[in-house]
Design an enzyme around this catalytic site. Structure first.
Site, PDB file in Angstrom:
ATOM      1  CB  VAL A   1      -2.994 -60.519  62.621  1.00 22.07           C
ATOM      2  CG1 VAL A   1      -2.524 -61.668  61.744  1.00 22.07           C
ATOM      3  CG2 VAL A   1      -4.402 -60.754  63.152  1.00 22.07           C
TER       4      VAL A   1
ATOM      5  CB  ILE B   1     -10.051 -69.655  53.605  1.00 21.98           C
ATOM      6  CG1 ILE B   1     -11.553 -69.934  53.395  1.00 21.98           C
ATOM      7  CG2 ILE B   1      -9.522 -68.748  52.494  1.00 21.98           C
ATOM      8  CD1 ILE B   1     -12.443 -68.715  53.559  1.00 21.98           C
TER       9      ILE B   1
ATOM     10  CE1 TYR C   1     -16.095 -62.389  60.857  1.00 18.03           C
ATOM     11  CE2 TYR C   1     -18.159 -62.259  59.634  1.00 18.03           C
ATOM     12  CZ  TYR C   1     -16.862 -62.722  59.746  1.00 18.03           C
ATOM     13  OH  TYR C   1     -16.329 -63.497  58.746  1.00 18.03           O
TER      14      TYR C   1
ATOM     15  CB  THR D   1     -13.827 -72.288  57.712  1.00 14.32           C
ATOM     16  OG1 THR D   1     -14.891 -71.421  58.154  1.00 14.32           O
ATOM     17  CG2 THR D   1     -13.529 -72.030  56.238  1.00 14.32           C
TER      18      THR D   1
ATOM     19  CB  SER E   1     -17.093 -62.004  55.449  1.00 11.27           C
ATOM     20  OG  SER E   1     -18.376 -62.563  55.660  1.00 11.27           O
TER      21      SER E   1
ATOM     22  CE  LYS F   1     -14.033 -60.894  58.366  1.00  7.05           C
ATOM     23  NZ  LYS F   1     -12.653 -61.277  57.974  1.00  7.05           N
TER      24      LYS F   1
ATOM     25  CG  ASP G   1      -3.060 -70.047  62.623  1.00  6.01           C
ATOM     26  OD1 ASP G   1      -3.861 -70.078  61.671  1.00  6.01           O
ATOM     27  OD2 ASP G   1      -3.417 -70.119  63.812  1.00  6.01           O
TER      28      ASP G   1
END
Length: 258
Positions: free
Chosen positions: A62, A19, A153, A188, A140, A157, A38
């Protein structure tokens, strides 16, 4: 004819593949200068070499606050102040809740939620000062509904969506919008990893595993990175100036928000 993002500067985390790379390509096509960030330096350099236009590759974790500050300085030195932040970097780990270790829980929150907070904190003040900007977090459908075996996860999110909604209200009168895009299963690396996990644990073929993931989409297929990038491009443009605090699902109707 000037592009939709002519003279704008964008930074896209997780920009080397999937993405993020599709977003970088879409932004460049509309006239923006783009810093792609990245954590994987080799993949990043290869991605940047394949992109036309004003591209700056920035190696960035990050979860590292100092690295984010350095990336902000690099981007501004090369292209000027960042007008558009796309907080796309993410990771996924799966497993039953009772077998999820603390290290996995911490890692999922660090990359998927704290990473969004840290990168936004680095760029939002400048946008507010200039009274112009876009923050677009890639969440997501897992930020809107629950899925089994990915509790960490999903929690992260959901946190991203909550963060977006809170920030959107704080900056609503300051010329900045904050939104989330919530893709369903998308073509992805993360989905490739999910397919590999299904194959390893169930003995199904890769095609069968992909078909199982695609079943969640009423259209019967996986979403493409380019489809997600188109939604992000729209949010980045002037035409979406009144869109704020939204969590937009790009999932073929799997999740319908009201």
């Amino acid at each position: 004819m000037a592009g939709l993002l002519q003279d704008k500067v964008a930074l896209v985390t997780g920009g080397a593949q999937g993405i993020g790379l599709a977003v970088a390509r879409a932004f460049l096509a509309e006239g923006a200068a783009v810093a792609i960030a990245d954590v994987r330096a080799d993949v990043l350099e290869a991605a940047a070499a394949g992109l036309p236009g004003r591209v700056l590759p920035v190696t960035l974790d990050v979860t590292d606050e100092a690295a984010i500050a350095a990336a902000a300085e690099q981007a501004e030195a090369a292209h000027g102040p960042v007008d558009i932040l796309v907080a796309n970097a993410g990771a996924a780990a799966s497993g039953p809740f009772d077998k999820t270790e603390r290290a996995t829980w911490d890692a999922m929150l660090a990359v998927n939620l704290t990473g969004v907070w840290l990168t936004t904190r680095a760029f939002l003040p400048g946008m507010v000062k200039r009274r112009s900007g876009r923050v677009i977090a890639i969440a997501s459908t897992a930020g809107l509904v629950g899925y089994p075996y990915v509790a960490a996860y999903v929690a992260a999110k959901h946190g991203v969506v909550g963060l977006v909604r809170a920030l959107a209200l704080e900056v609503a009168r300051k010329g900045v919008t904050v939104n989330a895009v919530c893709p369903g299963f998308t073509e992805t690396d993360l989905v490739a990893q999910s397919v590999a996990t299904i194959v390893a644990k169930t003995g199904r073929s890769a095609d069968e595993a992909r078909a199982e993931l695609a079943k969640s989409n009423p259209m019967g297929r996986l979403v493409t990175p380019e489809e997600v990038a188109d939604a992000i491009l729209w949010l980045a443009g002037q035409g979406a100036a009144s869109i704020n605090g939204q969590a937009i699902a790009v999932a073929g109707g799997e999740v319908m928000t009201g």
